[in-house]
Structure formats: structure tokens, C-alpha cells
Design a protein around this motif. Structure first.
Motif, mmCIF file in Angstrom:
data_model
loop_
_atom_site.group_PDB
_atom_site.id
_atom_site.type_symbol
_atom_site.label_atom_id
_atom_site.label_comp_id
_atom_site.label_asym_id
_atom_site.label_seq_id
_atom_site.Cartn_x
_atom_site.Cartn_y
_atom_site.Cartn_z
ATOM 1 N N ASP A 67 0.839 -1.201 0.000
ATOM 2 C CA ASP A 67 0.000 0.000 0.000
ATOM 3 C C ASP A 67 0.873 1.249 0.000
ATOM 4 O O ASP A 67 1.798 1.383 0.814
ATOM 5 C CB ASP A 67 -0.906 0.011 1.227
ATOM 6 C CG ASP A 67 -1.988 -1.065 1.141
ATOM 7 O OD1 ASP A 67 -2.176 -1.632 0.054
ATOM 8 O OD2 ASP A 67 -2.624 -1.329 2.169
ATOM 9 N N THR A 68 0.574 2.158 -0.921
ATOM 10 C CA THR A 68 1.450 3.302 -1.188
ATOM 11 C C THR A 68 0.649 4.582 -1.338
ATOM 12 O O THR A 68 -0.352 4.617 -2.058
ATOM 13 C CB THR A 68 2.250 3.073 -2.495
ATOM 14 O OG1 THR A 68 3.019 1.878 -2.367
ATOM 15 C CG2 THR A 68 3.155 4.245 -2.801
ATOM 16 N N PHE A 69 1.094 5.641 -0.668
ATOM 17 C CA PHE A 69 0.529 6.972 -0.874
ATOM 18 C C PHE A 69 1.301 7.678 -1.979
ATOM 19 O O PHE A 69 2.536 7.674 -1.999
ATOM 20 C CB PHE A 69 0.626 7.807 0.400
ATOM 21 C CG PHE A 69 -0.421 7.475 1.430
ATOM 22 C CD1 PHE A 69 -1.732 7.919 1.284
ATOM 23 C CD2 PHE A 69 -0.090 6.738 2.547
ATOM 24 C CE1 PHE A 69 -2.689 7.605 2.232
ATOM 25 C CE2 PHE A 69 -1.039 6.429 3.508
ATOM 26 C CZ PHE A 69 -2.351 6.866 3.343
ATOM 27 N N LEU A 70 0.557 8.306 -2.895
ATOM 28 C CA LEU A 70 1.130 9.143 -3.932
ATOM 29 C C LEU A 70 0.772 10.598 -3.626
ATOM 30 O O LEU A 70 0.294 10.918 -2.543
ATOM 31 C CB LEU A 70 0.602 8.723 -5.306
ATOM 32 C CG LEU A 70 0.832 7.264 -5.715
ATOM 33 C CD1 LEU A 70 0.164 6.981 -7.051
ATOM 34 C CD2 LEU A 70 2.322 6.943 -5.783
ATOM 35 N N GLY A 71 0.998 11.470 -4.598
ATOM 36 C CA GLY A 71 0.591 12.873 -4.425
ATOM 37 C C GLY A 71 1.688 13.716 -3.818
ATOM 38 O O GLY A 71 2.878 13.388 -3.874
ATOM 39 N N GLN A 72 1.295 14.810 -3.209
ATOM 40 C CA GLN A 72 2.227 15.756 -2.628
ATOM 41 C C GLN A 72 2.074 15.813 -1.114
ATOM 42 O O GLN A 72 1.042 15.415 -0.561
ATOM 43 C CB GLN A 72 2.012 17.152 -3.223
ATOM 44 C CG GLN A 72 2.417 17.257 -4.694
ATOM 45 C CD GLN A 72 2.312 18.679 -5.201
ATOM 46 O OE1 GLN A 72 1.324 19.361 -4.951
ATOM 47 N NE2 GLN A 72 3.333 19.130 -5.897
ATOM 48 N N VAL A 73 3.108 16.308 -0.464
ATOM 49 C CA VAL A 73 3.056 16.533 0.977
ATOM 50 C C VAL A 73 3.272 18.026 1.230
ATOM 51 O O VAL A 73 3.745 18.763 0.369
ATOM 52 C CB VAL A 73 4.105 15.698 1.730
ATOM 53 C CG1 VAL A 73 3.864 14.219 1.510
ATOM 54 C CG2 VAL A 73 5.511 16.082 1.300
ATOM 55 N N HIS A 74 2.927 18.446 2.454
ATOM 56 C CA HIS A 74 2.993 19.868 2.798
ATOM 57 C C HIS A 74 3.873 20.057 4.026
ATOM 58 O O HIS A 74 3.934 19.210 4.924
ATOM 59 C CB HIS A 74 1.590 20.404 3.080
ATOM 60 C CG HIS A 74 0.607 20.103 1.983
ATOM 61 N ND1 HIS A 74 0.606 20.765 0.778
ATOM 62 C CD2 HIS A 74 -0.393 19.179 1.906
ATOM 63 C CE1 HIS A 74 -0.362 20.282 0.005
ATOM 64 N NE2 HIS A 74 -0.975 19.314 0.669
ATOM 65 N N ALA A 75 4.522 21.206 4.055
ATOM 66 C CA ALA A 75 5.413 21.522 5.172
ATOM 67 C C ALA A 75 4.601 21.751 6.447
ATOM 68 O O ALA A 75 3.419 22.105 6.401
ATOM 69 C CB ALA A 75 6.234 22.763 4.832
ATOM 70 N N PRO A 76 5.226 21.548 7.610
ATOM 71 C CA PRO A 76 4.518 21.795 8.877
ATOM 72 C C PRO A 76 4.280 23.287 9.079
ATOM 73 O O PRO A 76 4.934 24.121 8.439
ATOM 74 C CB PRO A 76 5.503 21.228 9.915
ATOM 75 C CG PRO A 76 6.837 21.221 9.243
ATOM 76 C CD PRO A 76 6.579 21.029 7.786
ATOM 77 N N PRO A 77 3.309 23.616 9.960
ATOM 78 C CA PRO A 77 2.509 22.698 10.778
ATOM 79 C C PRO A 77 1.367 22.075 9.987
ATOM 80 O O PRO A 77 0.952 22.608 8.964
ATOM 81 C CB PRO A 77 1.977 23.608 11.882
ATOM 82 C CG PRO A 77 1.845 24.947 11.217
ATOM 83 C CD PRO A 77 3.013 25.040 10.269
ATOM 84 N N ASN A 78 0.844 20.963 10.488
ATOM 85 C CA ASN A 78 -0.293 20.334 9.836
ATOM 86 C C ASN A 78 -1.583 21.041 10.277
ATOM 87 O O ASN A 78 -1.538 21.956 11.111
ATOM 88 C CB ASN A 78 -0.336 18.818 10.135
ATOM 89 C CG ASN A 78 -0.551 18.515 11.618
ATOM 90 O OD1 ASN A 78 -0.951 19.366 12.405
ATOM 91 N ND2 ASN A 78 -0.293 17.269 11.996
ATOM 92 N N PRO A 79 -2.733 20.695 9.719
ATOM 93 C CA PRO A 79 -3.974 21.402 10.069
ATOM 94 C C PRO A 79 -4.316 21.391 11.554
ATOM 95 O O PRO A 79 -5.059 22.258 12.022
ATOM 96 C CB PRO A 79 -5.032 20.645 9.253
ATOM 97 C CG PRO A 79 -4.296 20.149 8.058
ATOM 98 C CD PRO A 79 -2.943 19.771 8.582
ATOM 99 N N ALA A 80 -3.754 20.424 12.304
ATOM 100 C CA ALA A 80 -4.001 20.383 13.748
ATOM 101 C C ALA A 80 -2.994 21.219 14.520
ATOM 102 O O ALA A 80 -3.019 21.252 15.752
ATOM 103 C CB ALA A 80 -3.958 18.939 14.237
ATOM 104 N N GLY A 81 -2.104 21.919 13.782
ATOM 105 C CA GLY A 81 -1.108 22.756 14.434
ATOM 106 C C GLY A 81 0.103 21.993 14.933
ATOM 107 O O GLY A 81 0.929 22.552 15.665
ATOM 108 N N GLN A 82 0.248 20.739 14.533
ATOM 109 C CA GLN A 82 1.385 19.923 14.979
ATOM 110 C C GLN A 82 2.578 20.116 14.042
ATOM 111 O O GLN A 82 2.402 20.398 12.851
ATOM 112 C CB GLN A 82 0.972 18.454 15.023
ATOM 113 C CG GLN A 82 -0.159 18.165 15.993
ATOM 114 C CD GLN A 82 -0.726 16.762 15.815
ATOM 115 O OE1 GLN A 82 -0.902 16.297 14.682
ATOM 116 N NE2 GLN A 82 -1.010 16.089 16.918
ATOM 117 N N PRO A 83 3.789 19.932 14.555
ATOM 118 C CA PRO A 83 4.999 20.199 13.746
ATOM 119 C C PRO A 83 5.377 19.023 12.842
ATOM 120 O O PRO A 83 6.510 18.539 12.877
ATOM 121 C CB PRO A 83 6.059 20.443 14.817
ATOM 122 C CG PRO A 83 5.629 19.561 15.954
ATOM 123 C CD PRO A 83 4.130 19.600 15.950
#
Length: 418
Positions: free
Chosen positions: A97-113
């Protein structure tokens, strides 16, 4: 003439020489049979992990590649980590099982680093990533690499080998062992085992040429008794030994059983060439017999790995019971069919820093990578996931922190057990 040169003396001398020659021959046989007690000798010896250390180099390579936002159709995380060295020096990494796509720099939507990905990021059942000879991850092959066999079914790649296209051929191909699984309910939330297959990839372009089924388990009524092969392979002489296991789903059976088949080297894609260990012999059909596992203290996880250290086979797996969520242990044997000795004292590889309780994460699927091993050390990968009985919740957590669903690596030193 002297007495020892007469007829009787000649016969006596000949008898003496015959006796001496027989004695020397027996001594040679005995010396060959005696175990070699020297460190690093060729004899089969008890083996164990003497030391280990986190390997930040390969772990970091996958973290950097997954965090790169240059493309939107490449690998950003996955599990089921396997590798194979190609003839031109590149390394092919295979994932389930593999995730594709893009990732985003922190913080995440929950405010975590944490670096994170969108909840809508695509996930495919398998993928392939190519690493250069120098160790740089270069590209993700079009995913999924192996198409679904039917609706509500999928394929997970496991071990892979480079073989001649046919016995004696000068052209090589890559054989990839696949686990075919189907959507299930109840304890089978991660799929019901269906069959073992072998895919052929062309070289050097790594195009899927075909897939053959070598062991169909769909007719076994109890899914817990179905055996899938290919979690790891080991070459020894004229044979390739292919290890597999069942899925221990019942709470009373915390450990699965290990099984083994063998195939003449270079013939993985020939179903008729496979033979399965039944406890006494290698048979073309019949009921396979487990070589390791009592369903309780001894056994293997759903995926494990085996390597040869001189004449000793060493098996790495997650420990039985609750320790199997954090601890890697090992067994050793002088033959693929056992008896397997162990489990040895285990070790707990590091888990990602998440700011959550450690019991919320699990390590699993230890796999050896001989192509990146050497100088007395073995490189071992392990996968990390979030613990939750509801797959959607687990997926939400590995989305908010992408480091939770990427391979991590440790370097081991294996020594003679004292």
C-alpha cells in the motif's frame, strides 16, 4: 633376499598400506564432518544479533524523496518494503500500500509540527521506486505497478529476484513474487489471502510482461490455513528456497506459522517447478507442513525475512504476542526446513517522534536488504504504522504525520551465539 621382500613380506606390506589408507580416508571424513568452531567458519552455528544501530542514511533518503514536491504522482509513503539489485547496478524498491501525491510543510492542520498530506491523497495497492547506483532515489514507476486481478482484489509485491528469462538464456528479467488478497470482513480487515503469483518485469525498462499463479489458496475453506509464499527467498546451491506463512487472526494464536517451498534456481515463474515441504519430503501437491511456529511463544509475523550467514540460516521476525508491536527477534537453523532454534533476545528499533504515546505506533515487516549490506553488517528495514482497529482512523493519523508510514532502517551485526 630380505624377509620383507619375500612373497609373505610383500603381502604384509600391502595390507599395512591398505590399512593406513583406510585410516587416512576415515580421518578425512571425520574431519569434514566435525563442526568448525572458528569465528566466521563455514560450519552451521548458532547465530544472534550482537549489536544494532539506526541507519539514518537510507531512512533519510526515503524521507527526502517522499517530501519532495516536484511531482504529484510519485511515492510519499508506503509499507511492505522489499528491494532487488538490478544488473546495471540500480536498485528496485517494491512497496505494498502506497501513498502518492504531494506533501505539505509543517505545521499540519491540527497545528502539529509534522509534514503532512491531504486526506484526498491517492493511495494505490503497490508501487516501485528506482534508486540509482549511488543511492539516490530517482523516480516512481507508473502506479499501481501490478494491476488488480479482479474487483475487490489486489496484489502486494514481496520478494524479487533477477533470473534468466529461461534456463540457459543470456537475457535477464526480474521475477517478483506477489500476494493476491481480497476484501474481507471481521478479522480480515487487511484482506483475505488468495494466491501466490509471480510477475515478470523486463530489463532495463521494468515493464510488466506477465503474471502467473503458482499457488491458489482460494479453495482452502479456512482463510487462516491459507499459505502465501514469497515473504523472502534464499539461494542455496541449485535451489531457491521461498518462505511463506499463514495469517494468525485468532486472538488465541498470537504467532503465525512459517512454511517453505523450493524451486530450481532460475525457474520461479514455472508453477510446475515448485515443490512444497510436507514435513518429510518436497512434494508437488499435498498439504504443506509448517517449519516454525507453535501458535504461541514461537512463530513469525505476517511477514519475515531469512538470510544465510555461511551455512546458517537466520530468520528475523516480529516477536510473538504483544511484543510483536515493537520488538524484532530471530531464529537460526542449519536447513530451511529446520529445526529452527529460538527465539533469541530481541531488540526494539526506534519509532518516529510523534508526540503521542508510544503504544499508538507499531513496527512490523522486518526485511533484509543484502544489496545494501556488507562489511559484516546486514541492513534491515521495518515498517511503521498507527495502531487502530479502524483502518480509516489509522489512515488519518499517517496522513497528519507522513513519517509514520515510511520504511526505517537499522544496521545489524550477526555473531556466533555464546
Amino acid at each position: 633376499m630380505p624377509a620383507d621382500q619375500g612373497p609373505r613380506g610383500g603381502r604384509s606390506a600391502r595390507r599395512t598400506w591398505i590399512v593406513l589408507l583406510l585410516a587416512l580416508a576415515c580421518a578425512a571424513v571425520l574431519l569434514t564432518a566435525l563442526p568448525d568452531d572458528r569465528e566466521g567458519g563455514d560450519a552451521c552455528e548458532a547465530r544472534t544479533v550482537s549489536s544494532w544501530a539506526a541507519d539514518d542514511k537510507v531512512t533519510g533518503a526515503f524521507a527526502r524523496y517522499g517530501d519532495d514536491t516536484a511531482r504529484a504522482d510519485d511515492w510519499t509513503g508506503g509499507d511492505g518494503t522489499h528491494s532487488v539489485r538490478l544488473p546495471d547496478g540500480r536498485l528496485l524498491w517494491l512497496f505494498s500500500d502506497t501513498f502518492l501525491g504531494q506533501v505539505h510543510a509543517p505545521p499540519n492542520p491540527a497545528g502539529q509540527p509534522h509534514t503532512w498530506r491531504d486526506a484526498t491523497a491517492p493511495m494505490v495497492r503497490n508501487s516501485g521506486v528506482v534508486m540509482s547506483r549511488s543511492g539516490t532515489l530517482q523516480r516512481t514507476l507508473p502506479a499501481p505497478l501490478f494491476p488488480d486481478p479482479a474487483a475487490q482484489q489486489w496484489r502486494w509485491p514481496v520478494a524479487a529476484k533477477v533470473e534468466p528469462r529461461s534456463p540457459g538464456s543470456s537475457e535477464d528479467v526480474v521475477r517478483v513474487l506477489l500476494w493476491s488478497r481480497a476484501t474481507g470482513t471481521g478479522p480480515w480487515i487487511y484482506g483475505v489471502p488468495n494466491a501466490t503469483e509471480v510477475a515478470t518485469l523486463s530489463l532495463p525498462d521494468l515493464r510488466v510482461e506477465g503474471i502467473v499463479k503458482v499457488s491458489d489458496q482460494s479453495g482452502v475453506p479456512d482463510p487462516e490455513k491459507r499459505v502465501l509464499y514469497g515473504t523472502t527467498t534464499v539461494d542455496d546451491g541449485d535451489w531457491t528456497y521461498v518462505f511463506g506463512g499463514n495469517d494468525a487472526q485468532a486472538a488465541a494464536r498470537p504467532a503465525s506459522h512459517a512454511y517453505v517451498a523450493r524451486v530450481p534456481r532460475g525457474r520461479l515463474a514455472e508453477p510446475g517447478a515448485w515443490r512444497y515441504w510436507d514435513g518429510e519430503d518436497w512434494t508437488e501437491s499435498g498439504k504443506p507442513r509448517a517449519v516454525l511456529g507453535d501458535g504461541e511463544r514461537k512463530g513469525v509475523g505476517s511477514a519475515f525475512t531469512v538470510v544465510r550467514v555461511n551455512r546458517t540460516y537466520v530468520l528475523f521476525t516480529m516477536a510473538a504476542g504483544t511484543a510483536g508491536l515493537t520488538t524484532v527477534t530471530s531464529y537460526w537453523a542449519c536447513s530451511p526446513t529446520g529445526p529452527w532454534h529460538g527465539p533469541a533476545k530481541g531488540f526494539a528499533p526506534p519509532l518516529p517522534k510523534d508526540g503521542s504515546a508510544e503504544q499508538d505506533m507499531a513496527a512490523y515487516n522486518p526485511q533484509a536488504h543484502p544489496a545494501l549490506s556488507g562489511n559484516g553488517r546486514l541492513l534491515l528495514s521495518y515498517d511503521v504504522n498507527w495502531l487502530d482497529a479502524t483502518p480509516a482512523n489509522a489512515q488519518a493519523n499517517v496522513t497528519r504525520n507522513v513519517s509514520l508510514y515510511r520504511p526505517r532502517f537499522v544496521s545489524l551485526r550477526i555473531a556466533t551465539a555464546r
